[in-house]
Design an enzyme around this catalytic site. Structure first.
Site, PDB file in Angstrom:
ATOM      1  N   HIS A  25       2.006 -17.322  10.620  1.00 29.11           N
ATOM      2  CA  HIS A  25       0.957 -18.349  10.608  1.00 29.11           C
ATOM      3  C   HIS A  25      -0.412 -17.674  10.644  1.00 29.11           C
ATOM      4  CE1 HIS A  25      -1.613 -21.653  11.822  1.00 29.11           C
ATOM      5  NE2 HIS A  25      -0.689 -22.451  11.334  1.00 29.11           N
ATOM      6  N   GLU A  33      -0.362 -22.410   3.112  1.00 32.80           N
ATOM      7  CA  GLU A  33      -1.425 -22.936   3.967  1.00 32.80           C
ATOM      8  C   GLU A  33      -2.726 -22.179   3.695  1.00 32.80           C
ATOM      9  OE1 GLU A  33       0.170 -25.018   7.671  1.00 32.80           O
ATOM     10  OE2 GLU A  33       0.044 -22.908   8.161  1.00 32.80           O
TER      11      GLU A  33
HETATM   12  P1  PGA Z   1      -3.791 -28.643  10.576  1.00 28.26           P
HETATM   13  O1  PGA Z   1      -2.932 -27.332  10.844  1.00 28.26           O
HETATM   14  O2  PGA Z   1      -2.851 -29.679  10.016  1.00 28.26           O
HETATM   15  O3  PGA Z   1      -4.364 -29.009  11.904  1.00 28.26           O
HETATM   16  O4  PGA Z   1      -4.848 -28.277   9.571  1.00 28.26           O
HETATM   17  C1  PGA Z   1      -1.920 -26.928   9.974  1.00 28.26           C
HETATM   18  C2  PGA Z   1      -1.283 -25.655  10.458  1.00 28.26           C
HETATM   19  O5  PGA Z   1      -1.971 -24.811  11.052  1.00 28.26           O
HETATM   20  O6  PGA Z   1      -0.062 -25.457  10.275  1.00 28.26           O
END
Ligand code: PGA
Length: 268
Positions: A97, A169
């Site tokens: 992440h 992401e």
């Molecule tokens: P968010 O986070 O939906 O608050 O933007 C997503 C993540 O970090 O997996």
């Protein structure tokens, strides 16, 4: 019928046992009639509360951890092994992440070792990749994602490839309320498909789910998931709001059971 993935990443929340119990009560209430069809739901909870989540999640909701260490046991102060997680009822783990890359300085090499160890131990691995704002501004998003993914997958044996889920992401979209267009997401999805195929072959690449994450809300599912031909979403902040999480599960289920009116990338 297509199965969509809905993964809630609770991050460093909730902050007490009472708050965890309230959250779990609300989540069970949300799914009191059972889980909606066509959606695999998972919640990634903080380490100290994993056991509480394991016994309190609605029936059928999977439990994930937010990190794991690559060694199995020994002198690694502060670390947690895949076997310990499995022992607590955890079925998958987030790896790489962007907040781990940023705050814990995780390198591509660390991430590769974590992904390999977790997959070998039988955990599902939600591998997070995504470009920075600077990389996107300079048109390097495809290279950045392909490099991260190539490095992360390098240690995972082919026999465990089906344990991988990739979450795209973009770092600039996490926690910001800014989301890419469906076209931008789809073009990165193609890059991901190619990188997985290079490592494991085309058949496996087609079977590896690719999710979008970064400022997802129920109302943005058409752009972030359906129009971009994604296999689901990784949700941060909004997963802390059980009724919003439930709305997302229902929207994904409606789409799954409607029979795929949007072209699926597997068939493009
Ligand atoms: P968010 O986070 O939906 O608050 O933007 C997503 C993540 O970090 O997996």
């Amino acid at each position: 019928m297509k199965t969509y993935h809905l993964i809630g990443n609770l991050k460093m929340n909730p902050v007490s046992r009472d708050a965890v119990d309230r959250y779990l009560d609300m989540l069970r209430h949300e799914f009191v009639d059972g889980l909606p069809e066509g959606v695999a739901i998972t919640v990634a909870a903080p380490f100290p509360y994993l056991e509480r989540f394991a016994s309190g999640l609605p029936e059928g909701v999977g439990l994930a951890a937010q990190d794991v260490f690559w060694e199995g046991e020994g002198a690694y102060t502060g670390e947690v092994s895949s076997a310990m997680l499995r022992d607590l009822g955890v079925s998958s783990v987030l790896v790489g992440h962007s907040e781990r890359r940023r705050y814990a300085r995780e390198s591509d090499d660390d991430i590769a070792k974590k992904a390999a160890a977790a997959a070998e131990a039988g955990l599902g691995v939600v591998l997070c990749v995504g470009e920075t704002a600077e990389e996107r501004a300079s048109g390097r998003e495809a290279d950045a994602v392909a490099e991260q993914l190539g490095a992360a997958l390098s240690g995972v044996p082919s026999v465990h490839a089906r344990r991988i889920v990739v979450a795209y992401e973009p770092r600039w979209a996490i926690g910001t309320d800014r989301v890419p267009t469906p076209e931008e997401i789809l073009s990165v999805r193609i890059v991901i498909r190619r990188a997985v195929a290079e490592r494991f072959g085309h058949d496996t690449a087609e079977a590896v789910p690719v999710l979008y994450g970064g400022s997802v809300r129920a109302v943005s599912l058409p752009e972030t998931c359906f129009d971009a031909a994604m296999d689901g979403v990784l949700v941060g902040r909004e997963s802390l709001v059980p009724d919003e999480f439930g709305r997302m599960a229902c929207a994904l289920s409606e789409r799954a059971t409607a029979g795929g009116t949007v072209p699926d990338i597997d068939r493009i």
